[in-house]
Design a protein around this motif. Sequence first.
Motif, PDB file in Angstrom:
ATOM      1  N   GLU A 295      61.280   8.316  50.001  1.00 24.05           N
ATOM      2  CA  GLU A 295      61.356   6.977  49.399  1.00 24.05           C
ATOM      3  C   GLU A 295      62.741   6.372  49.545  1.00 24.05           C
ATOM      4  O   GLU A 295      62.888   5.143  49.558  1.00 24.05           O
ATOM      5  CB  GLU A 295      60.953   7.055  47.930  1.00 24.05           C
ATOM      6  CG  GLU A 295      59.486   7.431  47.722  1.00 24.05           C
ATOM      7  CD  GLU A 295      59.168   7.737  46.264  1.00 24.05           C
ATOM      8  OE1 GLU A 295      57.983   7.722  45.909  1.00 24.05           O
ATOM      9  OE2 GLU A 295      60.109   8.009  45.490  1.00 24.05           O
ATOM     10  N   TYR A 298      63.103   3.943  52.360  1.00 21.61           N
ATOM     11  CA  TYR A 298      62.437   2.638  52.305  1.00 21.61           C
ATOM     12  C   TYR A 298      63.478   1.518  52.399  1.00 21.61           C
ATOM     13  O   TYR A 298      64.642   1.678  52.018  1.00 21.61           O
ATOM     14  CB  TYR A 298      61.654   2.477  51.000  1.00 21.61           C
ATOM     15  CG  TYR A 298      60.405   3.327  50.887  1.00 21.61           C
ATOM     16  CD1 TYR A 298      59.987   4.158  51.905  1.00 21.61           C
ATOM     17  CD2 TYR A 298      59.628   3.289  49.727  1.00 21.61           C
ATOM     18  CE1 TYR A 298      58.844   4.924  51.784  1.00 21.61           C
ATOM     19  CE2 TYR A 298      58.484   4.054  49.590  1.00 21.61           C
ATOM     20  CZ  TYR A 298      58.105   4.876  50.625  1.00 21.61           C
ATOM     21  OH  TYR A 298      56.972   5.639  50.499  1.00 21.61           O
ATOM     22  N   ASP A 302      60.762  -2.694  50.061  1.00 19.56           N
ATOM     23  CA  ASP A 302      59.759  -1.674  49.763  1.00 19.56           C
ATOM     24  C   ASP A 302      60.089  -0.930  48.476  1.00 19.56           C
ATOM     25  O   ASP A 302      59.191  -0.592  47.686  1.00 19.56           O
ATOM     26  CB  ASP A 302      59.649  -0.691  50.924  1.00 19.56           C
ATOM     27  CG  ASP A 302      59.034  -1.332  52.165  1.00 19.56           C
ATOM     28  OD1 ASP A 302      58.397  -2.391  52.006  1.00 19.56           O
ATOM     29  OD2 ASP A 302      59.192  -0.784  53.268  1.00 19.56           O
ATOM     30  N   GLN A 343      50.871  -4.952  55.808  1.00 22.55           N
ATOM     31  CA  GLN A 343      50.467  -3.779  56.566  1.00 22.55           C
ATOM     32  C   GLN A 343      51.076  -2.520  55.948  1.00 22.55           C
ATOM     33  O   GLN A 343      52.021  -2.587  55.163  1.00 22.55           O
ATOM     34  CB  GLN A 343      50.911  -3.909  58.029  1.00 22.55           C
ATOM     35  CG  GLN A 343      50.287  -5.082  58.774  1.00 22.55           C
ATOM     36  CD  GLN A 343      50.791  -5.175  60.205  1.00 22.55           C
ATOM     37  OE1 GLN A 343      51.642  -4.416  60.624  1.00 22.55           O
ATOM     38  NE2 GLN A 343      50.228  -6.128  60.951  1.00 22.55           N
ATOM     39  N   GLY A 344      50.512  -1.360  56.357  1.00 20.32           N
ATOM     40  CA  GLY A 344      51.066  -0.093  55.907  1.00 20.32           C
ATOM     41  C   GLY A 344      50.917   0.110  54.412  1.00 20.32           C
ATOM     42  O   GLY A 344      49.950  -0.328  53.784  1.00 20.32           O
ATOM     43  N   TRP A 345      51.921   0.787  53.819  1.00 16.66           N
ATOM     44  CA  TRP A 345      51.812   1.088  52.399  1.00 16.66           C
ATOM     45  C   TRP A 345      51.926  -0.162  51.535  1.00 16.66           C
ATOM     46  O   TRP A 345      51.433  -0.190  50.424  1.00 16.66           O
ATOM     47  CB  TRP A 345      52.865   2.110  51.984  1.00 16.66           C
ATOM     48  CG  TRP A 345      54.293   1.769  52.302  1.00 16.66           C
ATOM     49  CD1 TRP A 345      55.031   0.743  51.805  1.00 16.66           C
ATOM     50  CD2 TRP A 345      55.145   2.470  53.190  1.00 16.66           C
ATOM     51  NE1 TRP A 345      56.288   0.740  52.316  1.00 16.66           N
ATOM     52  CE2 TRP A 345      56.408   1.810  53.165  1.00 16.66           C
ATOM     53  CE3 TRP A 345      54.996   3.593  53.982  1.00 16.66           C
ATOM     54  CZ2 TRP A 345      57.495   2.234  53.928  1.00 16.66           C
ATOM     55  CZ3 TRP A 345      56.083   4.014  54.730  1.00 16.66           C
ATOM     56  CH2 TRP A 345      57.307   3.352  54.709  1.00 16.66           C
ATOM     57  N   ARG A 348      48.464  -1.240  51.028  1.00 13.50           N
ATOM     58  CA  ARG A 348      47.775  -0.361  50.075  1.00 13.50           C
ATOM     59  C   ARG A 348      48.255  -0.617  48.652  1.00 13.50           C
ATOM     60  O   ARG A 348      47.464  -0.605  47.715  1.00 13.50           O
ATOM     61  CB  ARG A 348      48.002   1.097  50.475  1.00 13.50           C
ATOM     62  CG  ARG A 348      47.346   1.469  51.796  1.00 13.50           C
ATOM     63  CD  ARG A 348      47.333   2.977  52.010  1.00 13.50           C
ATOM     64  NE  ARG A 348      48.676   3.529  52.140  1.00 13.50           N
ATOM     65  CZ  ARG A 348      49.319   3.630  53.302  1.00 13.50           C
ATOM     66  NH1 ARG A 348      48.743   3.194  54.421  1.00 13.50           N
ATOM     67  NH2 ARG A 348      50.524   4.170  53.353  1.00 13.50           N
ATOM     68  N   TRP A 349      49.552  -0.845  48.472  1.00 11.35           N
ATOM     69  CA  TRP A 349      50.068  -1.153  47.137  1.00 11.35           C
ATOM     70  C   TRP A 349      49.476  -2.471  46.618  1.00 11.35           C
ATOM     71  O   TRP A 349      49.109  -2.572  45.453  1.00 11.35           O
ATOM     72  CB  TRP A 349      51.587  -1.264  47.189  1.00 11.35           C
ATOM     73  CG  TRP A 349      52.285   0.055  47.343  1.00 11.35           C
ATOM     74  CD1 TRP A 349      51.741   1.301  47.121  1.00 11.35           C
ATOM     75  CD2 TRP A 349      53.624   0.269  47.775  1.00 11.35           C
ATOM     76  NE1 TRP A 349      52.676   2.269  47.380  1.00 11.35           N
ATOM     77  CE2 TRP A 349      53.847   1.672  47.774  1.00 11.35           C
ATOM     78  CE3 TRP A 349      54.675  -0.559  48.145  1.00 11.35           C
ATOM     79  CZ2 TRP A 349      55.060   2.236  48.136  1.00 11.35           C
ATOM     80  CZ3 TRP A 349      55.889   0.003  48.508  1.00 11.35           C
ATOM     81  CH2 TRP A 349      56.076   1.381  48.503  1.00 11.35           C
TER      82      TRP A 349
END
Length: 495
Positions: A295, A298, A302, A343-345, A348-349
């Motif tokens: 993390e 990031y 992010d 896109q990406g996480w 999803r978040w």
Amino acid sequence: MPKPGGHFRFCVDYRRLNERTVKDVFPIPRMDDCLDSLEDSTVFSTLDCNAGYWQIPKAADDRDKTTFSSHTGLFRFVRLPFGLVNVPASFQRALDIILSGIRWQKCLVYLDDVLVFSQTVDDYIRHLREVLLLLENAGLSLKPSKCHLFKQDVEYLGHVVRPGLLLVNQNNIKSLAQALPARNQTKLKSVLGMCNVYRRYIKDYAHIAKPLTKLTSKKLPHVLPPLDAAQLAAFENLKKRLTSTPILALPRREGLLILDTDACAVGVGWTLLQQLPDKSIHPVGCYSRSLIPAEQNYSTTDRECLAVVWACFLLRPYLEGQEFLIRTDHSILRWLVNMDSAQGWVARWRLRLSEFLYKVCTRPGREHHCADAMSRLPTLAPDRSVIPKEIHCLALAASSRGWVAPNYGEPNKEQPVTLARMLAAQKEDQLCQYSRDKIDQNEHSRFSESNEGLLVRVAAPDGAVQVYVPFILRQGLLRLEHIVVRAGHPGVNRM
């Protein structure tokens, strides 16, 4: 044992009996859950059972086990005695059954302490009558001197509860304010245990108490040397913080909730606040955590988004089902949580946040003090590194039936592993000893200790709690989980 009122509690030393007793796993209510349930109640009553344990009959077959000797002969208990390890759980179960149907709605039960709460006086009278009738029908009596009725502020679980507010009970920390530095680990653990009860009031508690926490390691002698300058400063700082704690607000069903979030290169933090009926804003709680190595890589955006997602799901019981305000000092989040091409996480978040009803606003960093400070406090990050191959570890899911169900094994075959056997085996296992030493030294470890004293770890993929199985028990547990008919492996002798 002496009681606060100057009286004495009759208690027998049952330590050897407790060592051979199978522990009852009935849960005691969480203190935070009890306090948060009071919400916007305005009238309270506290009821205390008169020698509560002695009001519950002891099973006839178990009375001989409570026999004790005195200068006048041998005696045994016909009621639950003080000193038995399973008595608190048994008494909690009894009161939960007696007051079932109204617990968490009209009253709270924590062992022998019953708190009746209501929003209006009329509701309070009705609720109090209902609770007293249920207790009377069960044959329980109360101690009048410890019952307080029609109160707008009461002492409960070490706190002072007022309508919508929560304060530290100063009577509980008077002795701590005058305490001298501890000279052995037992007294130091007692002091830190009391401080931990009120840690939600103390900003940067973990960082302040760290010099003292190191002294509780099992590798250090029981009798402590004189504290050095840093340890004495930590001790005095904790006493000062406890005697000047802020007033927290109890979370209400009505009233705008405000979530301040912030992130830095090493951690994320948040502060939950709520707007009271008089339009003033009071804090409900402050928390933070460190970022794991992945993390920390990031981007700034992010990390700020991670702070929002982490805080929302940690506070789900408070935030779900109502609109709340997210305040951040990162203006791009207003666009990020509403974008359609993520896109990406981040995508999803955003999908996970879609179940919440919220608005996002930004304010300058110079006005974003609380969450900004919480994100920069030094805290230990969870260890999610891969376990070295040289450490052979068998972890059993906590939901497994192989070591908790007495009737699981086949007759005359492998017997189930009880909690007592598991604790004894872990105590002798070398890896368990190594992992517990790392925990005592506050080092990063995938392992932790459960409420039952078991060494457990949290699985990285789904967060499941796994019990570490010592080497000596592994073959037996594998047979229990795989070979028995109930496991779905009938072998060659199929029906």
